[in-house]
Enzyme design. Structure first.
Site, PDB file in Angstrom:
ATOM      1  N   LYS A 159       0.995  -1.219  -0.071  1.00 46.45           N
ATOM      2  CA  LYS A 159       0.045   0.114  -0.153  1.00 46.45           C
ATOM      3  C   LYS A 159       0.775   1.232  -0.081  1.00 46.45           C
ATOM      4  O   LYS A 159       2.168   1.173   0.231  1.00 46.45           O
ATOM      5  CB  LYS A 159      -0.944   0.104   1.145  1.00 46.45           C
ATOM      6  CG  LYS A 159      -0.455   0.356   2.512  1.00 46.45           C
ATOM      7  CD  LYS A 159      -1.671   0.385   3.593  1.00 46.45           C
ATOM      8  CE  LYS A 159      -1.924   1.934   3.981  1.00 46.45           C
ATOM      9  NZ  LYS A 159      -0.891   2.461   5.068  1.00 46.45           N
ATOM     10  N   HIS A 189      -1.443  -5.320   5.293  1.00 45.91           N
ATOM     11  CA  HIS A 189      -0.592  -6.035   6.250  1.00 45.91           C
ATOM     12  C   HIS A 189      -1.497  -6.478   7.543  1.00 45.91           C
ATOM     13  O   HIS A 189      -1.225  -7.225   7.993  1.00 45.91           O
ATOM     14  CB  HIS A 189       0.648  -5.391   6.642  1.00 45.91           C
ATOM     15  CG  HIS A 189       0.555  -4.380   7.831  1.00 45.91           C
ATOM     16  ND1 HIS A 189       0.298  -3.197   7.331  1.00 45.91           N
ATOM     17  CD2 HIS A 189       0.795  -4.499   8.922  1.00 45.91           C
ATOM     18  CE1 HIS A 189       0.431  -2.418   8.587  1.00 45.91           C
ATOM     19  NE2 HIS A 189       0.413  -3.056   9.606  1.00 45.91           N
ATOM     20  N   ASP A 246      -4.167   6.870   5.180  1.00 45.11           N
ATOM     21  CA  ASP A 246      -3.100   5.971   5.435  1.00 45.11           C
ATOM     22  C   ASP A 246      -3.941   4.536   6.118  1.00 45.11           C
ATOM     23  O   ASP A 246      -3.418   3.621   6.042  1.00 45.11           O
ATOM     24  CB  ASP A 246      -2.206   6.516   6.427  1.00 45.11           C
ATOM     25  CG  ASP A 246      -1.266   5.871   6.994  1.00 45.11           C
ATOM     26  OD1 ASP A 246      -0.630   5.096   6.016  1.00 45.11           O
ATOM     27  OD2 ASP A 246      -0.791   6.093   8.039  1.00 45.11           O
ATOM     28  N   HIS A 251      -6.792  -0.424   5.993  1.00 48.09           N
ATOM     29  CA  HIS A 251      -6.831  -1.459   7.387  1.00 48.09           C
ATOM     30  C   HIS A 251      -8.070  -1.508   8.161  1.00 48.09           C
ATOM     31  O   HIS A 251      -8.556  -2.479   8.493  1.00 48.09           O
ATOM     32  CB  HIS A 251      -5.662  -0.905   8.436  1.00 48.09           C
ATOM     33  CG  HIS A 251      -4.216  -0.853   7.665  1.00 48.09           C
ATOM     34  ND1 HIS A 251      -3.678  -1.657   6.760  1.00 48.09           N
ATOM     35  CD2 HIS A 251      -3.209   0.141   7.981  1.00 48.09           C
ATOM     36  CE1 HIS A 251      -2.549  -1.346   6.494  1.00 48.09           C
ATOM     37  NE2 HIS A 251      -2.300  -0.375   7.240  1.00 48.09           N
ATOM     38  N   LYS A 347      -3.069   8.832  15.845  1.00 48.75           N
ATOM     39  CA  LYS A 347      -1.606   8.609  16.052  1.00 48.75           C
ATOM     40  C   LYS A 347      -1.400   9.594  17.640  1.00 48.75           C
ATOM     41  O   LYS A 347      -2.273  10.268  17.648  1.00 48.75           O
ATOM     42  CB  LYS A 347      -0.429   9.232  15.162  1.00 48.75           C
ATOM     43  CG  LYS A 347      -0.348   8.505  13.883  1.00 48.75           C
ATOM     44  CD  LYS A 347       0.838   8.324  13.280  1.00 48.75           C
ATOM     45  CE  LYS A 347       0.758   7.577  11.965  1.00 48.75           C
ATOM     46  NZ  LYS A 347       0.934   6.165  12.384  1.00 48.75           N
TER      47      LYS A 347
HETATM   48  C1  BG6 Z   1       0.836   1.446   8.090  1.00 52.78           C
HETATM   49  C2  BG6 Z   1       0.630   2.975   8.179  1.00 52.78           C
HETATM   50  O1  BG6 Z   1       0.422   0.780   7.087  1.00 52.78           O
HETATM   51  O2  BG6 Z   1       0.205   0.819   9.326  1.00 52.78           O
HETATM   52  C3  BG6 Z   1       1.163   3.320   9.378  1.00 52.78           C
HETATM   53  O3  BG6 Z   1       1.189   3.506   6.896  1.00 52.78           O
HETATM   54  C4  BG6 Z   1       0.764   2.739  10.849  1.00 52.78           C
HETATM   55  O4  BG6 Z   1       0.997   4.728   9.623  1.00 52.78           O
HETATM   56  C5  BG6 Z   1       0.855   1.127  10.629  1.00 52.78           C
HETATM   57  O5  BG6 Z   1       1.530   3.102  11.953  1.00 52.78           O
HETATM   58  C6  BG6 Z   1       0.089   0.447  11.676  1.00 52.78           C
HETATM   59  O6  BG6 Z   1       0.450  -0.669  11.519  1.00 52.78           O
HETATM   60  P1  BG6 Z   1       0.669  -1.754  12.777  1.00 52.78           P
HETATM   61  O7  BG6 Z   1       0.848  -3.360  12.287  1.00 52.78           O
HETATM   62  O8  BG6 Z   1       1.909  -1.288  13.411  1.00 52.78           O
HETATM   63  O9  BG6 Z   1      -0.335  -1.584  13.612  1.00 52.78           O
END
Ligand code: BG6
Length: 509
Positions: A159, A189, A246, A251, A347
């Site tokens: 992504k 992911h 993002d 997600h 965040k």
């Molecule tokens: C990423 C974002 O795809 O996912 C980030 O670009 C974010 O900004 C991250 O912090 C969060 O992933 P995880 O696995 O750490 O929860």
């Protein structure tokens, strides 16, 4: 496996450690060669050295979820033994000619039968150009130009997939001109996270929950992805992206689809992706009135003073990029009509926590007149995604004693209590699935376009109307006041982020 962006963070922190973990559990194919491609002038030995150094930093590191006990020299030796490195400029056609010749040698030496997985661990502006170059060089065809058989060619795309509906459509069009959909693996992911995958098992391997999983019993759903980290070293990327792009159409919507989808006809990729695509199609496009944005100011996170977003490196002093989003979503189908799904992600929040909390309708009648019972809190079923994976259920019991009084208690299952810790960086399952050709956990073109469609009105509105009160939440808080108002309007409240427990019942002793 050819990794474009071989020197990048993703490769070092996630892909290679995931490959190592797969090798360690014996899940890699016997014949595997890894070809790194990048601009930096270095040889294979230097590349391997930097990968090994990163892996070594995970050993025994308690703050790393990917912690491993020790590097097994034999496992690493075998993996590294199959590594080679090709230097070149991704925009230069000559690189792809070199690569073609190199892959021919690799196929011969490592006996890979001409199967290649191309992993694009690069900035998104390179996705289409690389795929087009691979296409021109004949590297994506089932049959090579010289007649050698190639069993499969697959491409993994990270992504962000587009930055709005139009660009996602355009990108799909460009890559579909070179690739069949069956060859494309669009990664999110979050789908590599064990707890996300286990939502389907929880829903469809138990007779208990599915009958109550609908508008008759569920009042609303809250999905929270709260992070304590700030923008880290990604200011330049984040200034263009913001929290909505993002996190939300990718997600957070993946989490939503797992909860909201209908039972699939089978557990094959198409059956599952069809049902998820139905959810995305049924999602009503969000109006700006149903969305709230926020940006963090300075504050204290986990005991440490942290700066405002606008003081982060590579961020404009008057930046309007949002670091927090909350929204109210409606799913227009029989199962969910009238059940709001509230999402929020931000965040620099009080605590790192990702959860899906399902709030059930209250009991239809409370036969507790003339007792101490004043109100009946709802039942919550919470799917805890991270950091403490598990599932909990909150319900009422009678508080022990002679008078009738109720207490809210919590029944909790934690993964860690039942299963051994397996070193995992989150990419193991995804890489394994690409290798065996299972697309279940990957996004299809139609799904990506639908999710952008849902958020497009908010993107448009926010682009034309600058926020008035940024920064509007303190680092280390639960997010902006406006997000509270969004739920208050519906006579509901968010579950607290800022608590050590999971925002639900805690024992009285
Ligand atoms: C990423 C974002 O795809 O996912 C980030 O670009 C974010 O900004 C991250 O912090 C969060 O992933 P995880 O696995 O750490 O929860």
């Amino acid at each position: 496996m050819v990794i474009f962006g071989a020197g990048g963070d993703l490769t070092k922190r996630l892909l290679v450690p995931a490959l190592y973990n797969l090798a360690h559990t014996g899940l890699l194919p016997e014949h595997l060669a890894i070809v790194g491609v990048d601009l930096a002038q270095q040889d294979a030995a230097a590349w391997q050295g930097s990968l090994h150094a990163m892996l070594a930093s995970f050993v025994g590191n308690p703050s790393s979820e990917s912690r491993i006990e020790a590097i097994d020299a034999a496992v690493w030796g075998k993996l590294a033994g199959g590594m080679s490195y090709v230097q070149g400029d991704l925009n230069d056609a000559a690189l792809y000619d070199t690569l073609r010749l190199h892959l021919k040698d690799v196929a011969h030496d490592a006996q890979t039968e001409g199967n290649v997985l191309f992993y694009l661990a690069v900035a998104d502006r390179f996705f289409a150009p690389i795929i087009e170059q691979l296409g021109h060089a004949g590297l994506l065809d089932a049959e090579a130009r010289d007649g050698t058989p190639q069993h499969w060619r697959r491409v993994v795309i990270e992504k962000p997939f587009g930055h709005d509906m139009e660009s996602a459509r355009a990108l799909n069009k460009r890559i579909r001109a070179c690739l069949e959909e069956e060859q494309i693996y669009r990664i999110d992911h979050f789908l590599g996270k064990e707890t996300v995958q286990s939502i389907l098992a929880f829903r469809f391997a138990n007779g208990l929950f599915e009958p109550i999983w609908n508008r008759d019993r569920i009042d609303h759903v809250q999905i929270t992805v709260a992070e304590t980290v700030g923008v880290e070293r990604r200011g330049r990327f984040y200034e263009k992206t913001g929290a909505l792009r993002d996190m939300v159409p990718n997600h957070v919507f993946q989490l939503l689809a797992m909860v909201a989808m209908e039972p699939p006809a089978g557990f094959d990729a198409d059956s599952i992706r069809n049902r998820k695509a139905d959810v995305f199609k049924s999602l009503r496009s969000v109006t700006p009135d149903d969305a709230v944005r926020g940006q963090y100011g300075p504050g204290t996170v986990l005991g440490a003073q942290v700066p405002a977003y606008r003081s982060e490196p590579d961020v404009a002093a008057d930046s309007n990029a949002e670091t927090y989003v909350a929204m109210r979503l409606a799913i227009d189908n029989w199962r969910w009509a009238g059940v709001p799904f509230y999402l929020r992600t931000g965040k620099r929040m009080a605590r790192r926590m990702t959860e899906i909390a399902i709030c059930f309708r209250p009991a239809p009648h409370a036969p507790f007149e003339d007792t101490h019972v004043e109100s009946l809190p709802p039942n919550w079923l919470v799917l805890h995604i991270q950091p403490d994976d598990g599932i909990s259920l909150q319900f009422q019991v009678k508080r022990p004693g002679p008078v009738v009084d109720l207490a809210t208690v919590r029944m909790a299952f934690h993964d860690r209590d039942w299963f051994p810790h397996e070193p995992n960086v989150g990419y193991e399952t995804l890489l394994y699935d690409v290798m065996i050709g299972d697309q279940t956990l990957f996004n299809r073109a139609d799904m990506v376009e639908e999710t952008w469609r849902v958020v497009q009105p908010v993107l448009d509105a926010w682009a034309t109307e600058p926020p008035r009160h940024f920064p509007n939440y303190q680092s280390g808080s639960d997010g902006p006041q406006a997000a509270e108002a969004l739920l208050r309007h519906d006579h509901r409240t968010w579950r607290p982020v800022n608590t050590e427990a999971d925002g639900s019942a805690t024992p009285e002793k």
